[in-house]
Enzyme design. Structure first.
Site, PDB file in Angstrom:
ATOM      1  N   LYS A 170      33.740   6.827 -16.457  1.00  0.00           N
ATOM      2  CA  LYS A 170      33.353   6.782 -15.023  1.00  0.00           C
ATOM      3  C   LYS A 170      34.624   6.320 -14.431  1.00  0.00           C
ATOM      4  CE  LYS A 170      32.667   3.672 -12.260  1.00  0.00           C
ATOM      5  NZ  LYS A 170      32.953   2.944 -11.659  1.00  0.00           N
ATOM      6  N   ASN A 171      35.932   5.352 -14.965  1.00  0.00           N
ATOM      7  CA  ASN A 171      36.892   5.401 -14.290  1.00  0.00           C
ATOM      8  C   ASN A 171      38.023   6.194 -14.661  1.00  0.00           C
ATOM      9  OD1 ASN A 171      34.966   3.372 -12.812  1.00  0.00           O
ATOM     10  ND2 ASN A 171      36.378   0.716 -14.217  1.00  0.00           N
ATOM     11  N   CYS A 205      31.325  -1.882  -4.998  1.00  0.00           N
ATOM     12  CA  CYS A 205      30.247  -2.892  -5.428  1.00  0.00           C
ATOM     13  C   CYS A 205      30.690  -4.766  -5.080  1.00  0.00           C
ATOM     14  CB  CYS A 205      30.614  -3.870  -6.908  1.00  0.00           C
ATOM     15  SG  CYS A 205      30.080  -2.700  -7.769  1.00  0.00           S
ATOM     16  N   ARG A 214      38.406  -7.551  -2.299  1.00  0.00           N
ATOM     17  CA  ARG A 214      38.786  -6.427  -2.269  1.00  0.00           C
ATOM     18  C   ARG A 214      39.690  -5.485  -1.298  1.00  0.00           C
ATOM     19  NH1 ARG A 214      34.545  -2.969  -6.337  1.00  0.00           N
ATOM     20  NH2 ARG A 214      36.095  -2.584  -8.003  1.00  0.00           N
ATOM     21  N   ASP A 217      35.333  -6.428 -16.605  1.00  0.00           N
ATOM     22  CA  ASP A 217      33.655  -4.992 -16.815  1.00  0.00           C
ATOM     23  C   ASP A 217      33.338  -5.314 -17.739  1.00  0.00           C
ATOM     24  OD1 ASP A 217      34.787  -3.746 -14.237  1.00  0.00           O
ATOM     25  OD2 ASP A 217      35.264  -1.720 -14.749  1.00  0.00           O
ATOM     26  N   ARG A 233      24.893   4.021 -11.205  1.00  0.00           N
ATOM     27  CA  ARG A 233      26.014   4.739 -11.074  1.00  0.00           C
ATOM     28  C   ARG A 233      27.160   4.611 -12.012  1.00  0.00           C
ATOM     29  NH1 ARG A 233      28.639   0.562  -7.580  1.00  0.00           N
ATOM     30  NH2 ARG A 233      30.218   2.024  -7.785  1.00  0.00           N
TER      31      ARG A 233
END
Ligand code: UD1
Length: 428
Positions: free
Chosen positions: A22-23, A125, A130, A316, A408
């Site tokens: 995903k990233n 999230c 952030r 993560d 997600r």
């Protein structure tokens, strides 16, 4: 709202195919804004975040085609083409951007190619504040003028476009590294990024940019040097396998016990996490087809970990490792150094009977001999899957509520786990 119901106690045996990361997929899709020619991506995972980014890119004028499934026995990732022949809108509106932080990253390519961007401040999230200060710092170093207006970042390139600059990040940031690297590919002159993130996903994007005609040196190191070019062109690139999904299933197999092959996994991308699993007493072996994880009845040793930028232990995987440590024979200290407030899973893990104390950045996990199934709630993407891991080993039934976070970031989670013998299903 969908929920996941699982009954713990089964060992996992079999194979789990690892999806595209995903990233990496998200910034690769965003890179399509840099060229008028088509960018084809292979192995794109089917995830809610990918769908959401498609909507955002379409709003900027990107035509997106999803090619047919190939006739193989497994479900491969998607093959997709992104064609941004013309940027028709340089605004990324709040309604589209607010649910996913990475969508803010369109600011780099928009500014580089269209010389302006108006992008809503991001959501995503809820793991700490952030901020976006380092993105703005970097873009200013490339000559951009930046204002904040009603929740939007309004950025303009100088006449003639962005120019090369020297960007020294005071801390490692994956997102801002992606954005400055992408923006610099079309800037006039040379950009040097110091203290760049060297996560494998940054490397994957850099390699795709090079295939598109970008000139980047130092790929995979802390210093990236980018020589701007006038134009990028189309390319075809396969998204690398997801190291976070790999680590998650490795921890699931370690928790439940059994013998699982994580197909397509690249162990070199998660050495720190695999080392921690090895210290815990889990058997980890690289094989031609991927990575084998085995644990047969032996107890789990407590292992201390501290999250760090790559190549350190990834933030993560912190929640998943904590779930594993709840059943260790000892006391493990877990230190989260990347994000504040990334311990929302602690209260939920306690509902299984886990013994965890948090003081500041440090969680102290005292292993218990048994977890009991519980009703729990998913809070963020990685935290949610830690509850699934706990549920795999807990006695009795677990119900994970609010699982939209899981969708997600994890493709076909319940299928992949039930295929290996877990009793897990989605309840609608
Ligand atoms: C990316 C990953 C996310 C992962 C994180 C850290 C994606 C889509 N997401 O998120 O899964 O958990 O890297 O590996 O790839 N920071 C600032 N100012 C900024 C930008 C960041 O202070 O302008 C701080 C953050 O608050 C955080 C740290 O830098 O404390 C690292 O964040 P960053 O690496 O930027 O995370 P993301 O790119 O958002």
């Amino acid at each position: 709202m969908d929920r996941i119901r699982l009954v713990g106690g089964n060992q996992l045996h079999g194979e789990i195919p690892i999806s595209g990361a995903k990233n990496a997929a998200l910034p690769l899709m965003i890179a399509s804004l840099l060229t008028r020619e088509p960018l084809t991506l292979e192995n794109v995972p089917r995830l809610a975040d990918v769908k959401q980014l498609e909507r955002i890119l379409e709003n900027h004028g990107v035509d997106i085609a999803v090619h047919g499934r190939r006739a193989t026995d497994q479900v491969d990732g998607q093959r997709m083409t992104f064609e941004a022949a013309e940027i028709v809108d340089t605004t990324a509106p709040y309604e589209l951007v607010s649910t996913m932080r990475a969508s803010f990253w369109v600011i780099g390519p928009l500014l580089a190619r269209a010389h302006e961007a108006r992008v809503s401040l991001p959501g995503g999230c809820a793991i700490g504040t952030r901020p976006v200060d380092l993105f703005l710092y970097g873009l200013k170093e490339l000559g951009a003028e930046i204002d904040i207006d009603e929740g939007y970042v309004v950025a303009r390139a100088p006449a003639g476009g962005l120019r090369g600059g020297r960007v020294v990040f005071p801390k490692v940031t994956v997102g801002a590294t992606h954005v400055i690297m992408m923006a610099a590919t079309l800037a006039r002159g040379t950009t040097v990024i110091e203290n760049a993130a060297m996560e494998p996903e940054v490397t994957d994007v850099a390699e795709c940019l090079v295939a598109m005609g970008a000139r980047i040196d130092g790929i995979g190191t802390r210093t990236l040097t980018i020589e701007g070019v006038d134009e990028l062109h189309g390319a075809t690139h396969a998204v690398l396998p997801d190291r976070i999904e790999t680590g998650t299933y490795a921890m699931a197999a370690a928790m439940a016990g059994g013998n699982v092959l994580l197909r397509n996994a690249r162990p070199a991308h998660l050495e720190a996490a695999l080392a921690a699993l090895g210290q815990a007493g889990v058997h980890v072996a690289e094989e031609a087809g991927g990575l084998r994880i085995m644990r047969n009845g032996n107890g789990l040793q407590a292992v201390d970990v501290e999250t760090q930028p790559f190549p350190g232990f990834p933030t993560d995987l912190q929640a998943q490792f904590m779930a594993l440590m709840t059943m260790s024979d000892g006391v493990a200290q877990i230190r989260e150094t990347i994000f504040e407030n990334r311990y929302m899973h602690v209260a939920e893990l306690a509902r299984f009977g886990a013994d965890i104390r948090v003081e500041g950045q440090v969680a102290t996990v005292t292993g218990v001999p048994e977890l009991r199934g519980a009703q729990v709630m998913a809070t963020d993407l990685r935290a949610s899957v830690s509850l699934v891991i706990a549920g795999l080993a807990a006695r009795g039934e677990t119900m994970v509520n609010r699982i939209y976070h899981l969708d997600r970031g994890f493709e076909r989670l319940e299928e992949k786990l039930s295929g290996c013998g877990a009793e897990i299903e989605r309840v609608v």
